[in-house]
Scaffold this active site. Structure first.
Site, PDB file in Angstrom:
ATOM      1  N   CYS A  92      22.798  37.170  49.308  1.00  0.00           N
ATOM      2  CA  CYS A  92      24.148  37.335  49.876  1.00  0.00           C
ATOM      3  C   CYS A  92      24.071  37.189  51.395  1.00  0.00           C
ATOM      4  O   CYS A  92      24.922  36.568  52.026  1.00  0.00           O
ATOM      5  CB  CYS A  92      24.704  38.711  49.538  1.00  0.00           C
ATOM      6  SG  CYS A  92      24.780  39.075  47.793  1.00  0.00           S
ATOM      7  N   CYS A  95      24.317  33.727  53.554  1.00  0.00           N
ATOM      8  CA  CYS A  95      25.613  33.202  54.007  1.00  0.00           C
ATOM      9  C   CYS A  95      26.389  34.234  54.827  1.00  0.00           C
ATOM     10  O   CYS A  95      26.982  33.912  55.840  1.00  0.00           O
ATOM     11  CB  CYS A  95      26.479  32.786  52.826  1.00  0.00           C
ATOM     12  SG  CYS A  95      25.795  31.448  51.841  1.00  0.00           S
ATOM     13  N   HIS A  96      26.387  35.483  54.360  1.00  0.00           N
ATOM     14  CA  HIS A  96      27.289  36.481  54.943  1.00  0.00           C
ATOM     15  C   HIS A  96      26.622  37.364  56.000  1.00  0.00           C
ATOM     16  O   HIS A  96      27.290  38.259  56.539  1.00  0.00           O
ATOM     17  CB  HIS A  96      27.857  37.384  53.842  1.00  0.00           C
ATOM     18  CG  HIS A  96      28.686  36.648  52.822  1.00  0.00           C
ATOM     19  ND1 HIS A  96      29.897  36.087  53.121  1.00  0.00           N
ATOM     20  CD2 HIS A  96      28.472  36.384  51.501  1.00  0.00           C
ATOM     21  CE1 HIS A  96      30.398  35.513  52.028  1.00  0.00           C
ATOM     22  NE2 HIS A  96      29.550  35.674  51.036  1.00  0.00           N
ATOM     23  N   CYS A 130      30.330  33.633  43.815  1.00  0.00           N
ATOM     24  CA  CYS A 130      29.310  33.367  44.839  1.00  0.00           C
ATOM     25  C   CYS A 130      27.945  33.207  44.172  1.00  0.00           C
ATOM     26  O   CYS A 130      27.168  32.322  44.511  1.00  0.00           O
ATOM     27  CB  CYS A 130      29.238  34.513  45.838  1.00  0.00           C
ATOM     28  SG  CYS A 130      30.349  34.341  47.242  1.00  0.00           S
ATOM     29  N   CYS A 193      52.615  52.141  31.362  1.00  0.00           N
ATOM     30  CA  CYS A 193      51.920  52.798  32.477  1.00  0.00           C
ATOM     31  C   CYS A 193      52.910  53.677  33.222  1.00  0.00           C
ATOM     32  O   CYS A 193      52.614  54.814  33.617  1.00  0.00           O
ATOM     33  CB  CYS A 193      51.352  51.772  33.442  1.00  0.00           C
ATOM     34  SG  CYS A 193      50.389  50.458  32.699  1.00  0.00           S
ATOM     35  N   CYS A 196      53.911  57.468  32.210  1.00  0.00           N
ATOM     36  CA  CYS A 196      53.087  58.578  32.688  1.00  0.00           C
ATOM     37  C   CYS A 196      52.973  58.582  34.208  1.00  0.00           C
ATOM     38  O   CYS A 196      53.182  59.601  34.851  1.00  0.00           O
ATOM     39  CB  CYS A 196      51.676  58.496  32.098  1.00  0.00           C
ATOM     40  SG  CYS A 196      51.606  58.877  30.349  1.00  0.00           S
ATOM     41  N   HIS A 197      52.578  57.447  34.780  1.00  0.00           N
ATOM     42  CA  HIS A 197      52.121  57.446  36.174  1.00  0.00           C
ATOM     43  C   HIS A 197      53.251  57.373  37.188  1.00  0.00           C
ATOM     44  O   HIS A 197      53.011  57.531  38.384  1.00  0.00           O
ATOM     45  CB  HIS A 197      51.112  56.311  36.382  1.00  0.00           C
ATOM     46  CG  HIS A 197      49.840  56.526  35.611  1.00  0.00           C
ATOM     47  ND1 HIS A 197      48.927  57.488  35.947  1.00  0.00           N
ATOM     48  CD2 HIS A 197      49.362  55.930  34.483  1.00  0.00           C
ATOM     49  CE1 HIS A 197      47.921  57.465  35.076  1.00  0.00           C
ATOM     50  NE2 HIS A 197      48.171  56.538  34.169  1.00  0.00           N
ATOM     51  N   ARG A 234      38.715  51.495  33.990  1.00  0.00           N
ATOM     52  CA  ARG A 234      39.687  52.595  33.959  1.00  0.00           C
ATOM     53  C   ARG A 234      40.949  52.176  33.216  1.00  0.00           C
ATOM     54  O   ARG A 234      41.508  52.939  32.430  1.00  0.00           O
ATOM     55  CB  ARG A 234      40.001  53.040  35.389  1.00  0.00           C
ATOM     56  CG  ARG A 234      40.877  54.280  35.456  1.00  0.00           C
ATOM     57  CD  ARG A 234      40.149  55.469  34.879  1.00  0.00           C
ATOM     58  NE  ARG A 234      41.031  56.612  34.640  1.00  0.00           N
ATOM     59  CZ  ARG A 234      41.781  56.774  33.560  1.00  0.00           C
ATOM     60  NH1 ARG A 234      41.769  55.841  32.607  1.00  0.00           N
ATOM     61  NH2 ARG A 234      42.535  57.838  33.425  1.00  0.00           N
ATOM     62  N   CYS A 238      42.856  53.739  29.684  1.00  0.00           N
ATOM     63  CA  CYS A 238      44.260  54.082  29.463  1.00  0.00           C
ATOM     64  C   CYS A 238      44.806  53.294  28.272  1.00  0.00           C
ATOM     65  O   CYS A 238      45.559  53.838  27.467  1.00  0.00           O
ATOM     66  CB  CYS A 238      45.097  53.783  30.702  1.00  0.00           C
ATOM     67  SG  CYS A 238      45.330  55.210  31.778  1.00  0.00           S
TER      68      CYS A 238
END
Lengths: 277, 113
Positions: A92, A95-96, A130, A193, A196-197, A234, A238
């Site tokens: 990585c 390049c970075h 990448c 979603c 509830c949220h 996550r 749900c």
């Protein structure tokens, strides 16, 4: 003799016990609601990070890097950053260069449109792109621990910065698609979603407080997982919870939901690597 | 090699009570769970942790400062925190060992003035 002169005290084994004993002043990066961003002028921002729905003991775990188990993933990502992989003999860093400078703010704008792939992708998919295109290495499976390490390390460079979702036409289309998925009832339990949220945020679901679903801490350490996971893991939880068929990791729907959630949280500070119950 | 995060003060006054913290990346698999395919997951635990103090200029394995026995009910990535009194410059040697021949040693130096 040290055996006589020392007094050893076991503060606690495991994660929960130890953190309950210690208290710390919140550092600057502690999650608080951003007044800037979507709110206009003197309007109070009613958005709250999931951090504010946690018990104080779990909050301490997130605030203190010497206790936060997600820092182990950040450390893993830091080691992988300069590790040469693949047919092109590149890491990585080839390049970075230094992630501290080059990756600052990067995590704040994902999911974003990739001009190479001609679609909206999340940060894990960008790292994998990448890996395949630049390093000539085999991409990781999404949510793979090595990929989560790299993602954590990249996201860590943006800690404390404000979420800044992309606003190009393709990303906006994904955000809109994500919004309709967010509001759409699904699964055997027939919940969206939003049910509830948004409508019930702050109320209890079994023993837990329902947070407002602002994804400001991902990738994060979830005590229930005993590991670091990404936002899509996550979301999958749900979806399974409402007994809907979960979308595949990296699918258009998952990325669209992610894009919408990030747009909802625009201007809120990034907390990664966060801890959640 | 598992990743670890140690928090040990680099400098302390003689007689000062210092806190040491040690976090290690480990699954702490209990041996009682099954995988999503229904296969039993073999036990993989860290069974013991020791912290020894080796005074600068001395040889041997040093004096035992703290030890703990770990069991299946302890979370993955166990975090241990304990106190001791700094009385001399030297090295804390922290060792975790467990199932499948797992053993890892990390060192942290302290200068006492």
């Amino acid at each position: 003799m040290i055996g006589k002169s020392t007094k050893t005290v076991l503060l606690g084994l495991g994660l929960g016990l130890a953190s309950a004993v210690l208290t710390f002043a919140p550092p600057a990066h502690a999650a608080t609601t951003a007044g800037a961003g979507a709110g206009a002028g003197a309007m109070v921002d009613a958005r709250k990070s999931g951090y504010e729905f946690m018990l104080p003991a779990t909050q301490v775990l997130q605030r203190d890097d010497s206790q936060n188990p997600a820092m182990l993933w950040v450390k893993d990502g830091a080691a992988r950053w300069s590790q040469i992989e693949g047919a092109n003999g590149k890491s990585c860093a080839s390049c970075h260069a230094h992630a501290k400078a080059s990756m600052k703010g990067v995590a704040a704008k994902y999911p974003a449109y990739s001009s190479s792939l001609k679609r909206v992708i999340n940060l894990q998919q960008q790292i994998n792109f990448c890996r395949a295109a630049r390093q000539g290495a085999v991409p990781f499976a999404l949510e793979n621990p090595a990929l989560l390490g790299l993602e954590s390390y990249v996201a860590f460079q943006s800690r404390g910065m404000l979420t800044a979702p992309s606003s190009d036409a393709v990303t906006v289309a994904a955000q809109n698609k994500g919004q309709s998925l967010f509001n759409q009832r699904m699964g055997q339990i027939d919940l969206s979603c939003k049910d509830c949220h948004v409508d019930l945020a702050g109320r209890s679901l079994a023993g837990n407080l329902i947070p407002q679903a602002h994804p400001t801490g991902y990738p994060l350490y979830r005590l229930a997982w005993q590991a670091v996971g990404g936002l899509q893991r996550r979301l999958r939880n749900c979806l399974v919870g409402i007994r809907a068929e979960p979308y595949a990791f990296g699918s258009e729907e998952m990325v669209a939901l992610e894009a919408y959630l990030v747009k909802r949280a625009a201007g809120m500070p990034l907390e990664s690597p966060a801890v959640r119950p | 090699m598992a990743h670890t995060i140690l928090t040990v003060p680099a400098v302390a006054k003689s007689g000062e009570i210092i806190e040491l913290r040690a976090l290690i990346q480990h699954p702490m698999e209990t041996g009682y769970r099954r995988s999503s395919e229904g296969v039993m997951l073999p036990r993989d635990l860290i069974r013991s942790f020791t912290c020894r103090f080796l005074e600068r200029g001395k040889s041997g394995e040093g004096e035992l400062v703290f030890s703990a026995t770990l069991h299946a009910a302890i979370s993955a990535n166990p975090f241990l925190s304990f106190h001791t009194t700094a009385y001399a410059s030297g090295t804390f040697v922290l060792t975790w060992s467990g199932d499948n021949g797992f053993t890892q040693t990390e060192r942290a130096h302290i200068a006492v003035r």
